[in-house]
Write an enzyme that holds these catalytic residues in place. Structure first.
Site, PDB file in Angstrom:
ATOM      1  N   GLY A   1     -19.398   9.379 -18.837  1.00 12.35           N
ATOM      2  CA  GLY A   1     -18.019   9.235 -18.573  1.00 12.35           C
ATOM      3  C   GLY A   1     -17.169  10.080 -17.615  1.00 12.35           C
TER       4      GLY A   1
ATOM      5  N   ILE B   1     -16.766   2.287 -17.937  1.00  5.83           N
ATOM      6  CA  ILE B   1     -18.168   2.925 -18.139  1.00  5.83           C
ATOM      7  C   ILE B   1     -19.250   2.343 -18.508  1.00  5.83           C
ATOM      8  CG2 ILE B   1     -19.170   4.913 -19.377  1.00  5.83           C
ATOM      9  CD1 ILE B   1     -16.606   5.880 -17.614  1.00  5.83           C
TER      10      ILE B   1
ATOM     11  N   GLN C   1     -30.402 -21.614  16.740  1.00  5.94           N
ATOM     12  CA  GLN C   1     -30.319 -20.324  17.290  1.00  5.94           C
ATOM     13  C   GLN C   1     -29.414 -19.499  16.255  1.00  5.94           C
ATOM     14  OE1 GLN C   1     -29.221 -20.260  21.351  1.00  5.94           O
ATOM     15  NE2 GLN C   1     -31.293 -20.671  22.051  1.00  5.94           N
TER      16      GLN C   1
ATOM     17  N   GLY D   1     -25.984 -22.919   2.349  1.00  7.42           N
ATOM     18  CA  GLY D   1     -24.708 -23.953   2.099  1.00  7.42           C
ATOM     19  C   GLY D   1     -24.584 -24.149   0.698  1.00  7.42           C
TER      20      GLY D   1
ATOM     21  N   GLU E   1     -19.666   4.830  -7.886  1.00  8.55           N
ATOM     22  CA  GLU E   1     -20.202   6.041  -7.442  1.00  8.55           C
ATOM     23  C   GLU E   1     -19.719   6.196  -5.975  1.00  8.55           C
ATOM     24  OE1 GLU E   1     -23.295   7.351  -8.806  1.00  8.55           O
ATOM     25  OE2 GLU E   1     -23.511   5.919 -10.382  1.00  8.55           O
TER      26      GLU E   1
ATOM     27  N   PHE F   1      -8.835  13.517   2.320  1.00 12.68           N
ATOM     28  CA  PHE F   1      -8.591  12.915   1.064  1.00 12.68           C
ATOM     29  C   PHE F   1      -7.221  13.020   0.810  1.00 12.68           C
ATOM     30  CE2 PHE F   1     -13.009  14.349   0.907  1.00 12.68           C
ATOM     31  CZ  PHE F   1     -13.774  13.062   0.536  1.00 12.68           C
TER      32      PHE F   1
HETATM   33  C1  LIG Z   1     -18.762  -2.057 -13.076  1.00 12.19           C
HETATM   34  C2  LIG Z   1     -18.561  -0.716 -12.646  1.00 12.19           C
HETATM   35  C3  LIG Z   1     -18.970   0.175 -13.412  1.00 12.19           C
HETATM   36  C4  LIG Z   1     -18.601   1.355 -13.438  1.00 12.19           C
HETATM   37  N1  LIG Z   1     -19.492   2.440 -14.043  1.00 12.19           N
HETATM   38  C5  LIG Z   1     -18.825   3.611 -14.028  1.00 12.19           C
HETATM   39  C6  LIG Z   1     -19.714   4.545 -15.112  1.00 12.19           C
HETATM   40  O1  LIG Z   1     -20.542   4.333 -15.768  1.00 12.19           O
HETATM   41  N2  LIG Z   1     -19.001   5.862 -15.137  1.00 12.19           N
HETATM   42  C7  LIG Z   1     -17.908   6.185 -14.522  1.00 12.19           C
HETATM   43  O2  LIG Z   1     -17.446   7.279 -14.721  1.00 12.19           O
HETATM   44  N3  LIG Z   1     -17.378   5.366 -13.667  1.00 12.19           N
HETATM   45  C8  LIG Z   1     -17.710   4.211 -13.571  1.00 12.19           C
HETATM   46  N4  LIG Z   1     -17.088   3.273 -12.753  1.00 12.19           N
HETATM   47  C9  LIG Z   1     -16.014   3.663 -11.953  1.00 12.19           C
HETATM   48  C10 LIG Z   1     -16.067   3.670 -10.401  1.00 12.19           C
HETATM   49  O3  LIG Z   1     -16.825   4.861 -10.088  1.00 12.19           O
HETATM   50  C11 LIG Z   1     -14.739   3.668  -9.879  1.00 12.19           C
HETATM   51  O4  LIG Z   1     -14.255   2.324 -10.083  1.00 12.19           O
HETATM   52  C12 LIG Z   1     -14.619   4.296  -8.490  1.00 12.19           C
HETATM   53  O5  LIG Z   1     -14.744   5.422  -8.438  1.00 12.19           O
HETATM   54  C13 LIG Z   1     -13.212   3.891  -7.839  1.00 12.19           C
HETATM   55  O6  LIG Z   1     -12.071   4.379  -8.657  1.00 12.19           O
HETATM   56  P1  LIG Z   1     -11.014   3.432  -8.898  1.00 12.19           P
HETATM   57  O7  LIG Z   1     -11.608   1.967  -9.560  1.00 12.19           O
HETATM   58  O8  LIG Z   1      -9.988   4.257  -9.958  1.00 12.19           O
HETATM   59  O9  LIG Z   1     -10.133   2.994  -7.705  1.00 12.19           O
HETATM   60  P2  LIG Z   1      -9.095   4.102  -7.059  1.00 12.19           P
HETATM   61  O10 LIG Z   1      -9.534   5.331  -6.865  1.00 12.19           O
HETATM   62  O11 LIG Z   1      -7.930   3.814  -7.477  1.00 12.19           O
HETATM   63  O12 LIG Z   1      -9.371   3.431  -5.425  1.00 12.19           O
HETATM   64  C14 LIG Z   1      -8.588   2.073  -5.031  1.00 12.19           C
HETATM   65  C15 LIG Z   1      -8.831   1.851  -3.558  1.00 12.19           C
HETATM   66  O13 LIG Z   1      -8.119   3.227  -2.892  1.00 12.19           O
HETATM   67  C16 LIG Z   1      -9.010   3.702  -1.947  1.00 12.19           C
HETATM   68  N5  LIG Z   1      -8.566   5.142  -1.951  1.00 12.19           N
HETATM   69  C17 LIG Z   1      -8.588   5.991  -3.011  1.00 12.19           C
HETATM   70  N6  LIG Z   1      -8.385   7.163  -2.588  1.00 12.19           N
HETATM   71  C18 LIG Z   1      -8.279   7.263  -1.176  1.00 12.19           C
HETATM   72  C19 LIG Z   1      -8.117   8.221  -0.134  1.00 12.19           C
HETATM   73  N7  LIG Z   1      -7.707   9.366  -0.434  1.00 12.19           N
HETATM   74  N8  LIG Z   1      -8.070   7.706   1.165  1.00 12.19           N
HETATM   75  C20 LIG Z   1      -8.115   6.447   1.345  1.00 12.19           C
HETATM   76  N9  LIG Z   1      -8.627   5.617   0.431  1.00 12.19           N
HETATM   77  C21 LIG Z   1      -8.386   5.937  -0.840  1.00 12.19           C
HETATM   78  C22 LIG Z   1     -10.197   3.487  -2.443  1.00 12.19           C
HETATM   79  O14 LIG Z   1     -11.258   3.621  -1.560  1.00 12.19           O
HETATM   80  C23 LIG Z   1     -10.255   2.273  -2.961  1.00 12.19           C
HETATM   81  O15 LIG Z   1     -10.612   1.197  -1.995  1.00 12.19           O
HETATM   82  C24 LIG Z   1     -17.639   1.834 -12.714  1.00 12.19           C
HETATM   83  C25 LIG Z   1     -16.761   0.916 -11.972  1.00 12.19           C
HETATM   84  C26 LIG Z   1     -17.236  -0.433 -11.905  1.00 12.19           C
HETATM   85  C27 LIG Z   1     -16.571  -1.485 -11.200  1.00 12.19           C
END
Ligand SMILES: Cc1cc2nc3c(=O)[nH]c(=O)nc-3n(C[C@H](O)[C@H](O)[C@H](O)COP(=O)(O)OP(=O)(O)OC[C@H]3O[C@@H](n4cnc5c(N)ncnc54)[C@H](O)[C@@H]3O)c2cc1C
Length: 402
Positions: A147, A180, A297, A357, A381, A401
């Protein structure tokens, strides 16, 4: 014939073997090849026959956890007396490649259990924690989750709100985690939370602790074979012996993520290989305008570009594995591999789906499932763009960032 029979029939045709255009197998040891074969056989026997069916039903095939444990894919680089197999990082990568060839959701289960639950306990845990949890996690007797992400803090985990206070006899944990993997069924959760000084620490939270719940997140169109949930902590009393004594600061969960991202780079390659093979075989059999699709091709261009990208990604993985074995792989190198390999896998899945298709959108072929799965893999990740920013920082020395 019902859907389940249809999927079993298509799985029975699972004749997968991986492309090896640059004879990369010559760089592998006998042990690597043996391990890859045994996990490939496992996927054909235990994953291919059920995967389309459970994906359509959005079910996590829980029984697979024990079977994966028996096959040795959880934390395989850890020592054998602590739930691992004592193998190197190339062997680990090949395992992830083969499992994700079967399904990204199944590989997610293995990545979380091995890299995000067993690894932090091994790396940051006490001797008692290692003995108590690692062998049972390695065998699949216990399932774990990790988490870090919160509802308002995904790409920026440093802002996390989940926190705990020292209450003398125990730690009092409050907050929540989002997205998670494995959470609703997990026996233990490795949870990252801030102490009173605002420092990130790792805690092992166990199923059944009062005030702890893990509701499932429903309605995913991606990673449908993996179960995902929230973690909710409402005044949870965590015993003091459950803190990871050596974890200190955000770099601790980031080290775990490096390991998992390394596995994802290999895993995405497996999904790409499966899509390429499905499209190649189909294009030879399917006749349009009196010729196989493979004779056009435009189809050949698609297949040639897929194989080119797969070959480049294989070399990246192999070299990164050698660096990991020598303890020299950097986070930025791992970012490059995760970012590139998931992106090319998505591109290959899209092109393969086009070659198939109309058939490409059905569960008779694995391609659409891989395509949908990879939409999660490209986000979790570290998103595609966050890995780009990590590389940008490495190249320029300037963080973009914030
Ligand atoms: C199916 C699934 C399983 C997961 N499992 C786990 C798990 O087991 N444990 C865990 O801890 N997490 C888990 N996650 C969470 C995952 O790691 C996050 O979804 C991910 O880190 C992105 O965070 P967010 O969804 O809040 O998107 P956000 O951080 O809100 O980002 C949204 C968009 O904004 C962009 N963005 C954000 N900040 C910037 C910046 N500074 N500059 C430019 N662009 C930016 C991102 O690239 C993205 O395109 C899981 C997610 C999914 C979908």
């Amino acid at each position: 014939m019902n859907d389940t029979d249809l999927f079993r029939k298509s799985a029975a045709k699972d004749t997968f073997s991986s492309p090896d255009f640059y004879a990369i197998d010559d760089l592998l040891t006998e042990e690597h090849l043996m391990i890859r074969q045994s996990v490939r056989d496992f996927v054909k026997k235990e994953i291919s026959p059920i995967i389309e069916d459970v994906a359509q039903k959005a079910q996590f095939p829980y029984a697979i956890v024990r079977k994966m444990g028996e096959t040795g894919v959880f934390g395989p680089t850890l020592p054998e007396n602590l739930g691992g197999q004592g193998v190197d990082y190339i062997a680990y990568g090949l395992m992830m490649q083969e499992i994700e060839r079967g399904d990204s959701g199944m590989r997610s289960t293995a990545s979380v259990q091995g890299s995000l639950v067993m690894y932090p306990i091994y790396r940051f845990g006490s001797e008692e924690q290692k003995q108590k949890f690692l062998p049972r996690l390695g065998s699949g007797e216990l399932l774990g989750c990790f988490g870090l992400t919160e509802p308002d803090f995904g790409s920026n985990p440093s802002g996390m709100l989940t926190h705990f206070s020292d209450e003398g006899d125990y730690f009092l944990l409050n907050g929540s985690k989002m997205w998670i993997s494995n959470a609703p069924l997990a026996d233990i959760a490795v949870v990252w939370a801030k102490n009173e000084a605002g420092r990130v620490k790792g805690l092992i939270v166990e199923k059944g602790m009062e005030g702890f719940s893990a509701p499932e997140i429903h309605g995913k169109w991606s990673l449908r074979t993996s179960i995902t949930g929230e973690l909710v902590f409402n005044n949870v009393k965590v015993p003091k012996e459950n803190i990871l004594p050596l974890a200190d600061g955000l770099s601790s969960p980031m080290q775990c993520l490096d390991n998992a991202r390394y596995g994802i780079a290999w895993g995405a390659l497996g999904a790409a290989m499966d899509c390429y093979e499905a499209a190649r075989k189909y294009s030879i059999e399917r006749i349009q305008f009196g010729k196989p699709l493979a004779a056009f091709q435009l189809t050949q261009k698609k297949l040639a570009e897929m194989l080119t990208e797969i070959t480049k990604a294989q070399l990246v993985c192999w070299r990164l594995g050698v660096l990991k074995n020598d303890n020299k792989a950097t986070s930025a190198q791992i970012s490059l591999a995760k970012r590139n390999n998931v992106a090319i896998a998505l591109q290959i899945a899209r092109e393969a789906r086009q070659i198939l298709g109309g058939n490409g959108i059905t569960g008779e072929f694995p391609v659409m499932r891989h395509l949908m799965n990879l939409e999660s893999v490209v986000t979790y990740e570290g998103t595609h763009d966050i890995h780009l920013l990590i590389l940008g920082n490495e190249i320029t020395g300037i963080q973009a960032f914030k």
